[in-house]
Motif scaffolding. Structure first.
Motif, PDB file in Angstrom:
ATOM      1  N   PRO A 240      47.405  41.849   9.412  1.00 54.26           N
ATOM      2  CA  PRO A 240      48.478  41.717   8.436  1.00 54.26           C
ATOM      3  C   PRO A 240      49.427  40.559   8.713  1.00 54.26           C
ATOM      4  CG  PRO A 240      48.925  43.549   9.907  1.00 54.26           C
ATOM      5  CD  PRO A 240      47.524  43.083  10.211  1.00 54.26           C
ATOM      6  N   SER A 241      49.365  39.998   9.919  1.00 52.20           N
ATOM      7  CA  SER A 241      50.203  38.829  10.216  1.00 52.20           C
ATOM      8  C   SER A 241      49.576  37.537   9.714  1.00 52.20           C
ATOM      9  CB  SER A 241      50.454  38.731  11.727  1.00 52.20           C
ATOM     10  OG  SER A 241      51.195  39.847  12.175  1.00 52.20           O
ATOM     11  N   GLY A 242      48.344  37.628   9.233  1.00 54.31           N
ATOM     12  CA  GLY A 242      47.678  36.473   8.652  1.00 54.31           C
ATOM     13  C   GLY A 242      47.864  36.423   7.143  1.00 54.31           C
ATOM     14  N   ILE A 243      46.981  35.703   6.474  1.00 51.48           N
ATOM     15  CA  ILE A 243      47.130  35.495   5.035  1.00 51.48           C
ATOM     16  C   ILE A 243      46.456  36.579   4.203  1.00 51.48           C
ATOM     17  CG2 ILE A 243      47.385  33.010   5.282  1.00 51.48           C
ATOM     18  CD1 ILE A 243      44.455  32.720   4.359  1.00 51.48           C
ATOM     19  N   GLY A 244      45.817  37.564   4.856  1.00 53.21           N
ATOM     20  CA  GLY A 244      45.104  38.603   4.118  1.00 53.21           C
ATOM     21  C   GLY A 244      45.919  39.266   3.026  1.00 53.21           C
ATOM     22  N   PRO A 245      47.130  39.762   3.344  1.00 58.01           N
ATOM     23  CA  PRO A 245      47.904  40.435   2.297  1.00 58.01           C
ATOM     24  C   PRO A 245      48.207  39.547   1.100  1.00 58.01           C
ATOM     25  CG  PRO A 245      48.771  40.978   4.470  1.00 58.01           C
ATOM     26  CD  PRO A 245      47.756  39.892   4.670  1.00 58.01           C
ATOM     27  N   GLU A 246      48.575  38.303   1.344  1.00 57.61           N
ATOM     28  CA  GLU A 246      48.989  37.461   0.212  1.00 57.61           C
ATOM     29  C   GLU A 246      47.820  36.943  -0.612  1.00 57.61           C
ATOM     30  OE1 GLU A 246      50.647  33.591   2.483  1.00 57.61           O
ATOM     31  OE2 GLU A 246      50.838  35.524   3.507  1.00 57.61           O
ATOM     32  N   ILE A 247      46.644  36.735   0.011  1.00 64.34           N
ATOM     33  CA  ILE A 247      45.508  36.325  -0.809  1.00 64.34           C
ATOM     34  C   ILE A 247      44.952  37.519  -1.593  1.00 64.34           C
ATOM     35  CG2 ILE A 247      44.911  34.319   0.591  1.00 64.34           C
ATOM     36  CD1 ILE A 247      42.614  35.933   1.823  1.00 64.34           C
ATOM     37  N   ALA A 248      45.136  38.729  -1.057  1.00 61.56           N
ATOM     38  CA  ALA A 248      44.754  39.926  -1.824  1.00 61.56           C
ATOM     39  C   ALA A 248      45.651  40.066  -3.058  1.00 61.56           C
ATOM     40  CB  ALA A 248      44.845  41.165  -0.947  1.00 61.56           C
ATOM     41  N   ILE A 249      46.947  39.849  -2.869  1.00 65.36           N
ATOM     42  CA  ILE A 249      47.880  39.898  -3.992  1.00 65.36           C
ATOM     43  C   ILE A 249      47.543  38.803  -4.996  1.00 65.36           C
ATOM     44  CG2 ILE A 249      50.299  39.593  -4.670  1.00 65.36           C
ATOM     45  CD1 ILE A 249      51.027  40.716  -1.833  1.00 65.36           C
ATOM     46  N   ALA A 250      47.295  37.586  -4.491  1.00 68.71           N
ATOM     47  CA  ALA A 250      46.974  36.462  -5.373  1.00 68.71           C
ATOM     48  C   ALA A 250      45.693  36.718  -6.160  1.00 68.71           C
ATOM     49  CB  ALA A 250      46.848  35.179  -4.557  1.00 68.71           C
ATOM     50  N   SER A 251      44.737  37.379  -5.546  1.00 70.85           N
ATOM     51  CA  SER A 251      43.496  37.706  -6.251  1.00 70.85           C
ATOM     52  C   SER A 251      43.774  38.679  -7.390  1.00 70.85           C
ATOM     53  CB  SER A 251      42.473  38.300  -5.276  1.00 70.85           C
ATOM     54  OG  SER A 251      42.133  37.377  -4.263  1.00 70.85           O
TER      55      SER A 251
END
Length: 338
Positions: free
Chosen positions: A11-22
């Protein structure tokens, strides 16, 4: 139709925000429904930080598909996580592992259509006692528990222009000729041919088998491994009715005309497979794990801690992973592994 289960990785990486962006691109790109296995508070915090206007709905896998059009479905974790972009934390490891385990369990039970995993960082997991080298080995372990026997996971890089598979992966180049053997090439190629038929919908898969040495050894003058290890594997595969060619010189395998003659390139080591795959499809190549009793895809990039929380991360590879997972689930003709 069930939704795709997505674990956000570290969760400290870009996973959460690219999931939201998707999710924000769901209508524009006609994405199949998916849900996140995540700490809802963290997802909300990341959306605020990056300025992503995204309604979030805490839900169950069964209701995710109905919610998807209006809000991003989040199935909550039991382990809470801290939103600290760019700073990997061992205290987040339990949630990261839980998300992967639950995604796999939901897929095996039929409550999820497929598994898509965002990138993980190994050090915080190791610091928390994680004993597997990485994602793939952990997924194979979970599959083995379900099946009651070991499985051989096969890593495929799948892009719009090229599919490649490395026979040996994360070992030093000096170790490759010591580890490489005929049986490994045969087993990985069998799994690949089966997956191309039953998941990718390719009726008669064509496998191009790369040589290990320059010019595929040039008759043994540049190393004997191609004649003593690779060629016998090709002969076994052809004897089993698999359309396999090789050993082929790797330096002439990846131009457009050559790629038109095969469906996948079986390569002997990591960079031989990943350099051409990433060169031809850096933003839209997908990591697919074959040989499992469930469908698993992943973006072909890392955690990108350096840009996490900045809003700069592109969701292209995750979107490609979601699309491919949906396609493979639609194409699937039979149980993947029994």
């Amino acid at each position: 139709m069930t939704a795709i289960a997505v674990s956000c990785g570290d969760p400290s990486g870009i996973g959460p925000e690219i999931a939201i962006a998707s999710w924000l691109k769901r209508e524009e790109l006609n994405l199949a429904p998916f849900f996140l296995l995540a700490d809802p508070t963290l997802i909300e915090a990341r959306a605020r930080l990056t300025g992503q206007q995204c309604p979030i709905a805490v839900t169950t896998p069964a209701n995710a598909q109905d919610i998807f059009a209006k809000a991003l479905p989040v199935v909550p974790l039991e382990n809470m996580q801290v939103d600290r972009p760019g700073v990997p934390l061992a205290e987040n490891a339990a949630g990261t592992i839980e998300a992967i385990e639950r995604a796999v369990g939901l897929s095996l039970s039929g409550e999820a259509r497929a598994v898509v995993t965002c990138p993980i960082a190994k050090k915080p997991l190791y610091d928390a006692g994680f004993r597997f080298p990485g994602h793939t080995e952990f997924l194979a372990h979970l599959a083995a528990i379900h099946l009651g026997h070991e499985v051989t996971p096969v890593m495929m890089l799948a892009g719009p222009l090229l599919r490649t598979i490395p026979v040996t992966i994360h070992i030093g180049i000096a170790q490759v000729p010591l580890v490489l053997n005929t049986q490994a090439i045969v087993e990985i190629s069998r799994i690949t041919a089966s997956a191309l038929k039953n998941q990718f919908g390719i009726v008669e898969p064509r496998l191009a088998i790369a040589g290990l040495n320059p010019h595929a050894g040039e008759g043994g003058s540049m190393g004997t491994e191609d004649e003593t290890i690779v060629r016998p594997a090709v002969n076994i595969l052809r004897g089993e009715g698999i359309d396999a060619r090789g050993p082929l010189p790797a330096d002439t395998m990846f131009h457009a005309a050559a790629r038109a003659t095969y469906d996948v390139a079986i390569c002997m080591y990591h960079d031989q497979a990943l350099i051409p795959a990433k060169t031809l499809g850096f933003d839209d190549s997908v990591n697919v794990t074959l040989g499992l009793p469930f469908i698993r895809t992943s973006p072909d990039h890392g955690t990108a801690f350096d840009i996490a929380g900045s809003g700069k991360a592109k969701p292209d590879s995750l979107i490609a992973a979601l699309r491919l997972a949906d396609q493979l689930a639609s194409n699937r003709k039979e149980t993947l592994v029994t």
